[in-house]
Motif scaffolding. Structure first.
Motif, PDB file in Angstrom:
ATOM      1  N   VAL A 116       0.738  -1.046   0.049  1.00 62.32           N
ATOM      2  CA  VAL A 116       0.063   0.070  -0.188  1.00 62.32           C
ATOM      3  C   VAL A 116       0.612   1.005  -0.126  1.00 62.32           C
ATOM      4  CG1 VAL A 116      -1.882   1.200   1.530  1.00 62.32           C
ATOM      5  CG2 VAL A 116      -1.829  -1.286   1.138  1.00 62.32           C
ATOM      6  N   ALA A 117       1.814   1.377   0.926  1.00 62.75           N
ATOM      7  CA  ALA A 117       2.952   2.371   0.845  1.00 62.75           C
ATOM      8  C   ALA A 117       3.206   2.843  -0.052  1.00 62.75           C
ATOM      9  CB  ALA A 117       3.885   2.133   2.216  1.00 62.75           C
ATOM     10  N   SER A 118       4.242   1.185  -0.946  1.00 60.91           N
ATOM     11  CA  SER A 118       4.154   1.613  -2.222  1.00 60.91           C
ATOM     12  C   SER A 118       3.879   2.536  -3.446  1.00 60.91           C
ATOM     13  CB  SER A 118       5.730   0.820  -3.315  1.00 60.91           C
ATOM     14  OG  SER A 118       5.746   0.139  -4.083  1.00 60.91           O
ATOM     15  N   GLU A 119       2.343   1.887  -3.650  1.00 56.94           N
ATOM     16  CA  GLU A 119       0.841   2.038  -4.542  1.00 56.94           C
ATOM     17  C   GLU A 119       1.029   3.790  -4.440  1.00 56.94           C
ATOM     18  OE1 GLU A 119      -2.009  -0.593  -3.929  1.00 56.94           O
ATOM     19  OE2 GLU A 119      -1.255  -1.989  -5.229  1.00 56.94           O
ATOM     20  N   GLU A 120       0.774   3.967  -2.539  1.00 50.47           N
ATOM     21  CA  GLU A 120       0.757   5.253  -2.547  1.00 50.47           C
ATOM     22  C   GLU A 120       1.779   6.839  -2.672  1.00 50.47           C
ATOM     23  OE1 GLU A 120      -2.522   5.006   0.878  1.00 50.47           O
ATOM     24  OE2 GLU A 120      -1.049   5.379   1.318  1.00 50.47           O
ATOM     25  N   SER A 121       3.010   5.984  -2.447  1.00 52.74           N
ATOM     26  CA  SER A 121       4.089   6.971  -2.182  1.00 52.74           C
ATOM     27  C   SER A 121       4.557   6.538  -3.851  1.00 52.74           C
ATOM     28  CB  SER A 121       4.469   7.152  -1.535  1.00 52.74           C
ATOM     29  OG  SER A 121       5.366   5.408  -1.674  1.00 52.74           O
TER      30      SER A 121
END
Length: 306
Positions: free
Chosen positions: A129-134
């Motif tokens: 999730v963090a990768s997709e958002e950032s």
């Protein structure tokens, strides 16, 4: 999805000068240790993570936003180290059960450490999730071609360092190391996986004919605690007929103690798992069979060794 020897050779060129060529130690007429615990940040993982980040830098997918991974500890250390060396940020998601020594080391490598959940799977979900958002590059702990190919460079070193060997015993968690070594060595030697009885990801996948989720626990769960074998490792294991052996926690603990007592090698429980197959008799070499045991990680609390 698989990895070829050619990809491993490309990885060796790409990461040359970034990782250590680790030595081998002949401990008997038929047994040799590959001392990968002497690798940067104490495990084999920088091989794969440097290859992943450098390949992404070449194609433009590694930017100033940096890299994200999920890890029980060692993959996180490798990403943090590689990212620092390449001058980009690293954000590492680890389970709350990650050893304090590994978490502290991550912070010394200037990584942003986020502790989530009680096991790797929960940290993994948060990292995705963090990768997709950032927009940060996601570096999988064990199931990306660049990562597996990088780990396989260890196998190329074995072929150059040892005149002849018949078998390589490799501890298995998510399977990136065994898949890479098998891709590098091919049919030149037999590659055998060794897993804790309480974390049998490859064993259960081979039984089911596909990767499946398993319950994981035990003394080696901090480094071999992936809930599911990687797709690449499963494909390589099937193609090359790799078997997986199971050892219990008592055997792992005893092998770790022996590595310290007899050779002064301070290793984590996961790194003693391959050797446990020999010391417990789970793997019985044939007469004159030459066996290499990969000693793959040193991130442990030395005060627990006597």
């Amino acid at each position: 999805m698989t990895v070829t020897r050619e990809q491993v050779e490309e990885a060796a060129v790409r990461i040359s000068g970034r990782v250590r060529r680790t030595p081998v130690l002949r401990v008997s007429a038929t047994v040799t240790f590959k001392l990968e615990l002497l690798q940067h940040v104490g495990s084999f993982k920088p091989r794969g993570m440097f290859n992943r980040l450098l390949a992404a830098k070449e194609d433009g997918s590694l930017t100033g936003v940096g890299a994200v991974t999920a890890s029980g500890g060692n993959a996180g250390l490798a990403v943090a180290y590689a990212a620092r060396e390449l001058g980009v940020p690293a954000r590492i998601f680890v389970p709350e059960s990650a050893p304090a020594a590994k978490v502290a080391r991550l912070r010394t490598l200037e990584a942003d450490v986020v502790q989530v959940g009680t096991e790797y799977a929960e940290a993994y979900a948060a990292a995705v999730v963090a990768s997709e958002e950032s927009g940060a590059l996601f570096a999988h702990a064990y199931d990306q071609p660049e990562v597996v190919a990088g780990q396989g460079t260890l196998g190329l070193e074995l072929l150059e360092e040892i005149d002849r060997f018949d078998t390589v015993l490799v501890a298995v968690g998510g399977g990136g190391l065994i898949a890479g070594i098998a891709a590098a060595i091919g049919d030149r030697a037999k590659v055998v996986g060794v897993e804790p009885e309480l974390a049998p990801t490859l064993t259960r996948a081979l039984e089911a004919g596909q990767p499946v989720d398993v319950q994981v626990g035990g003394v080696a769960a901090d480094s071999l605690g992936a809930r599911r074998i990687g797709e690449i490792a499963f494909q390589v294991a099937g193609a090359q007929g790799i078997e997986s052996l199971l050892v219990d926690d008592a055997a792992i603990v005893a092998a770790r103690e022996e590595l310290w007592r007899e050779y002064r090698l301070a290793v984590e429980h996961g790194a003693a798992t391959g050797y446990a197959a020999l010391t417990s008799g789970v793997y019985k070499p044939a007469t004159d069979e030459r066996v290499v045991v990969v000693i793959c990680g040193a991130n442990t609390d030395p005060s627990t060794l006597t």
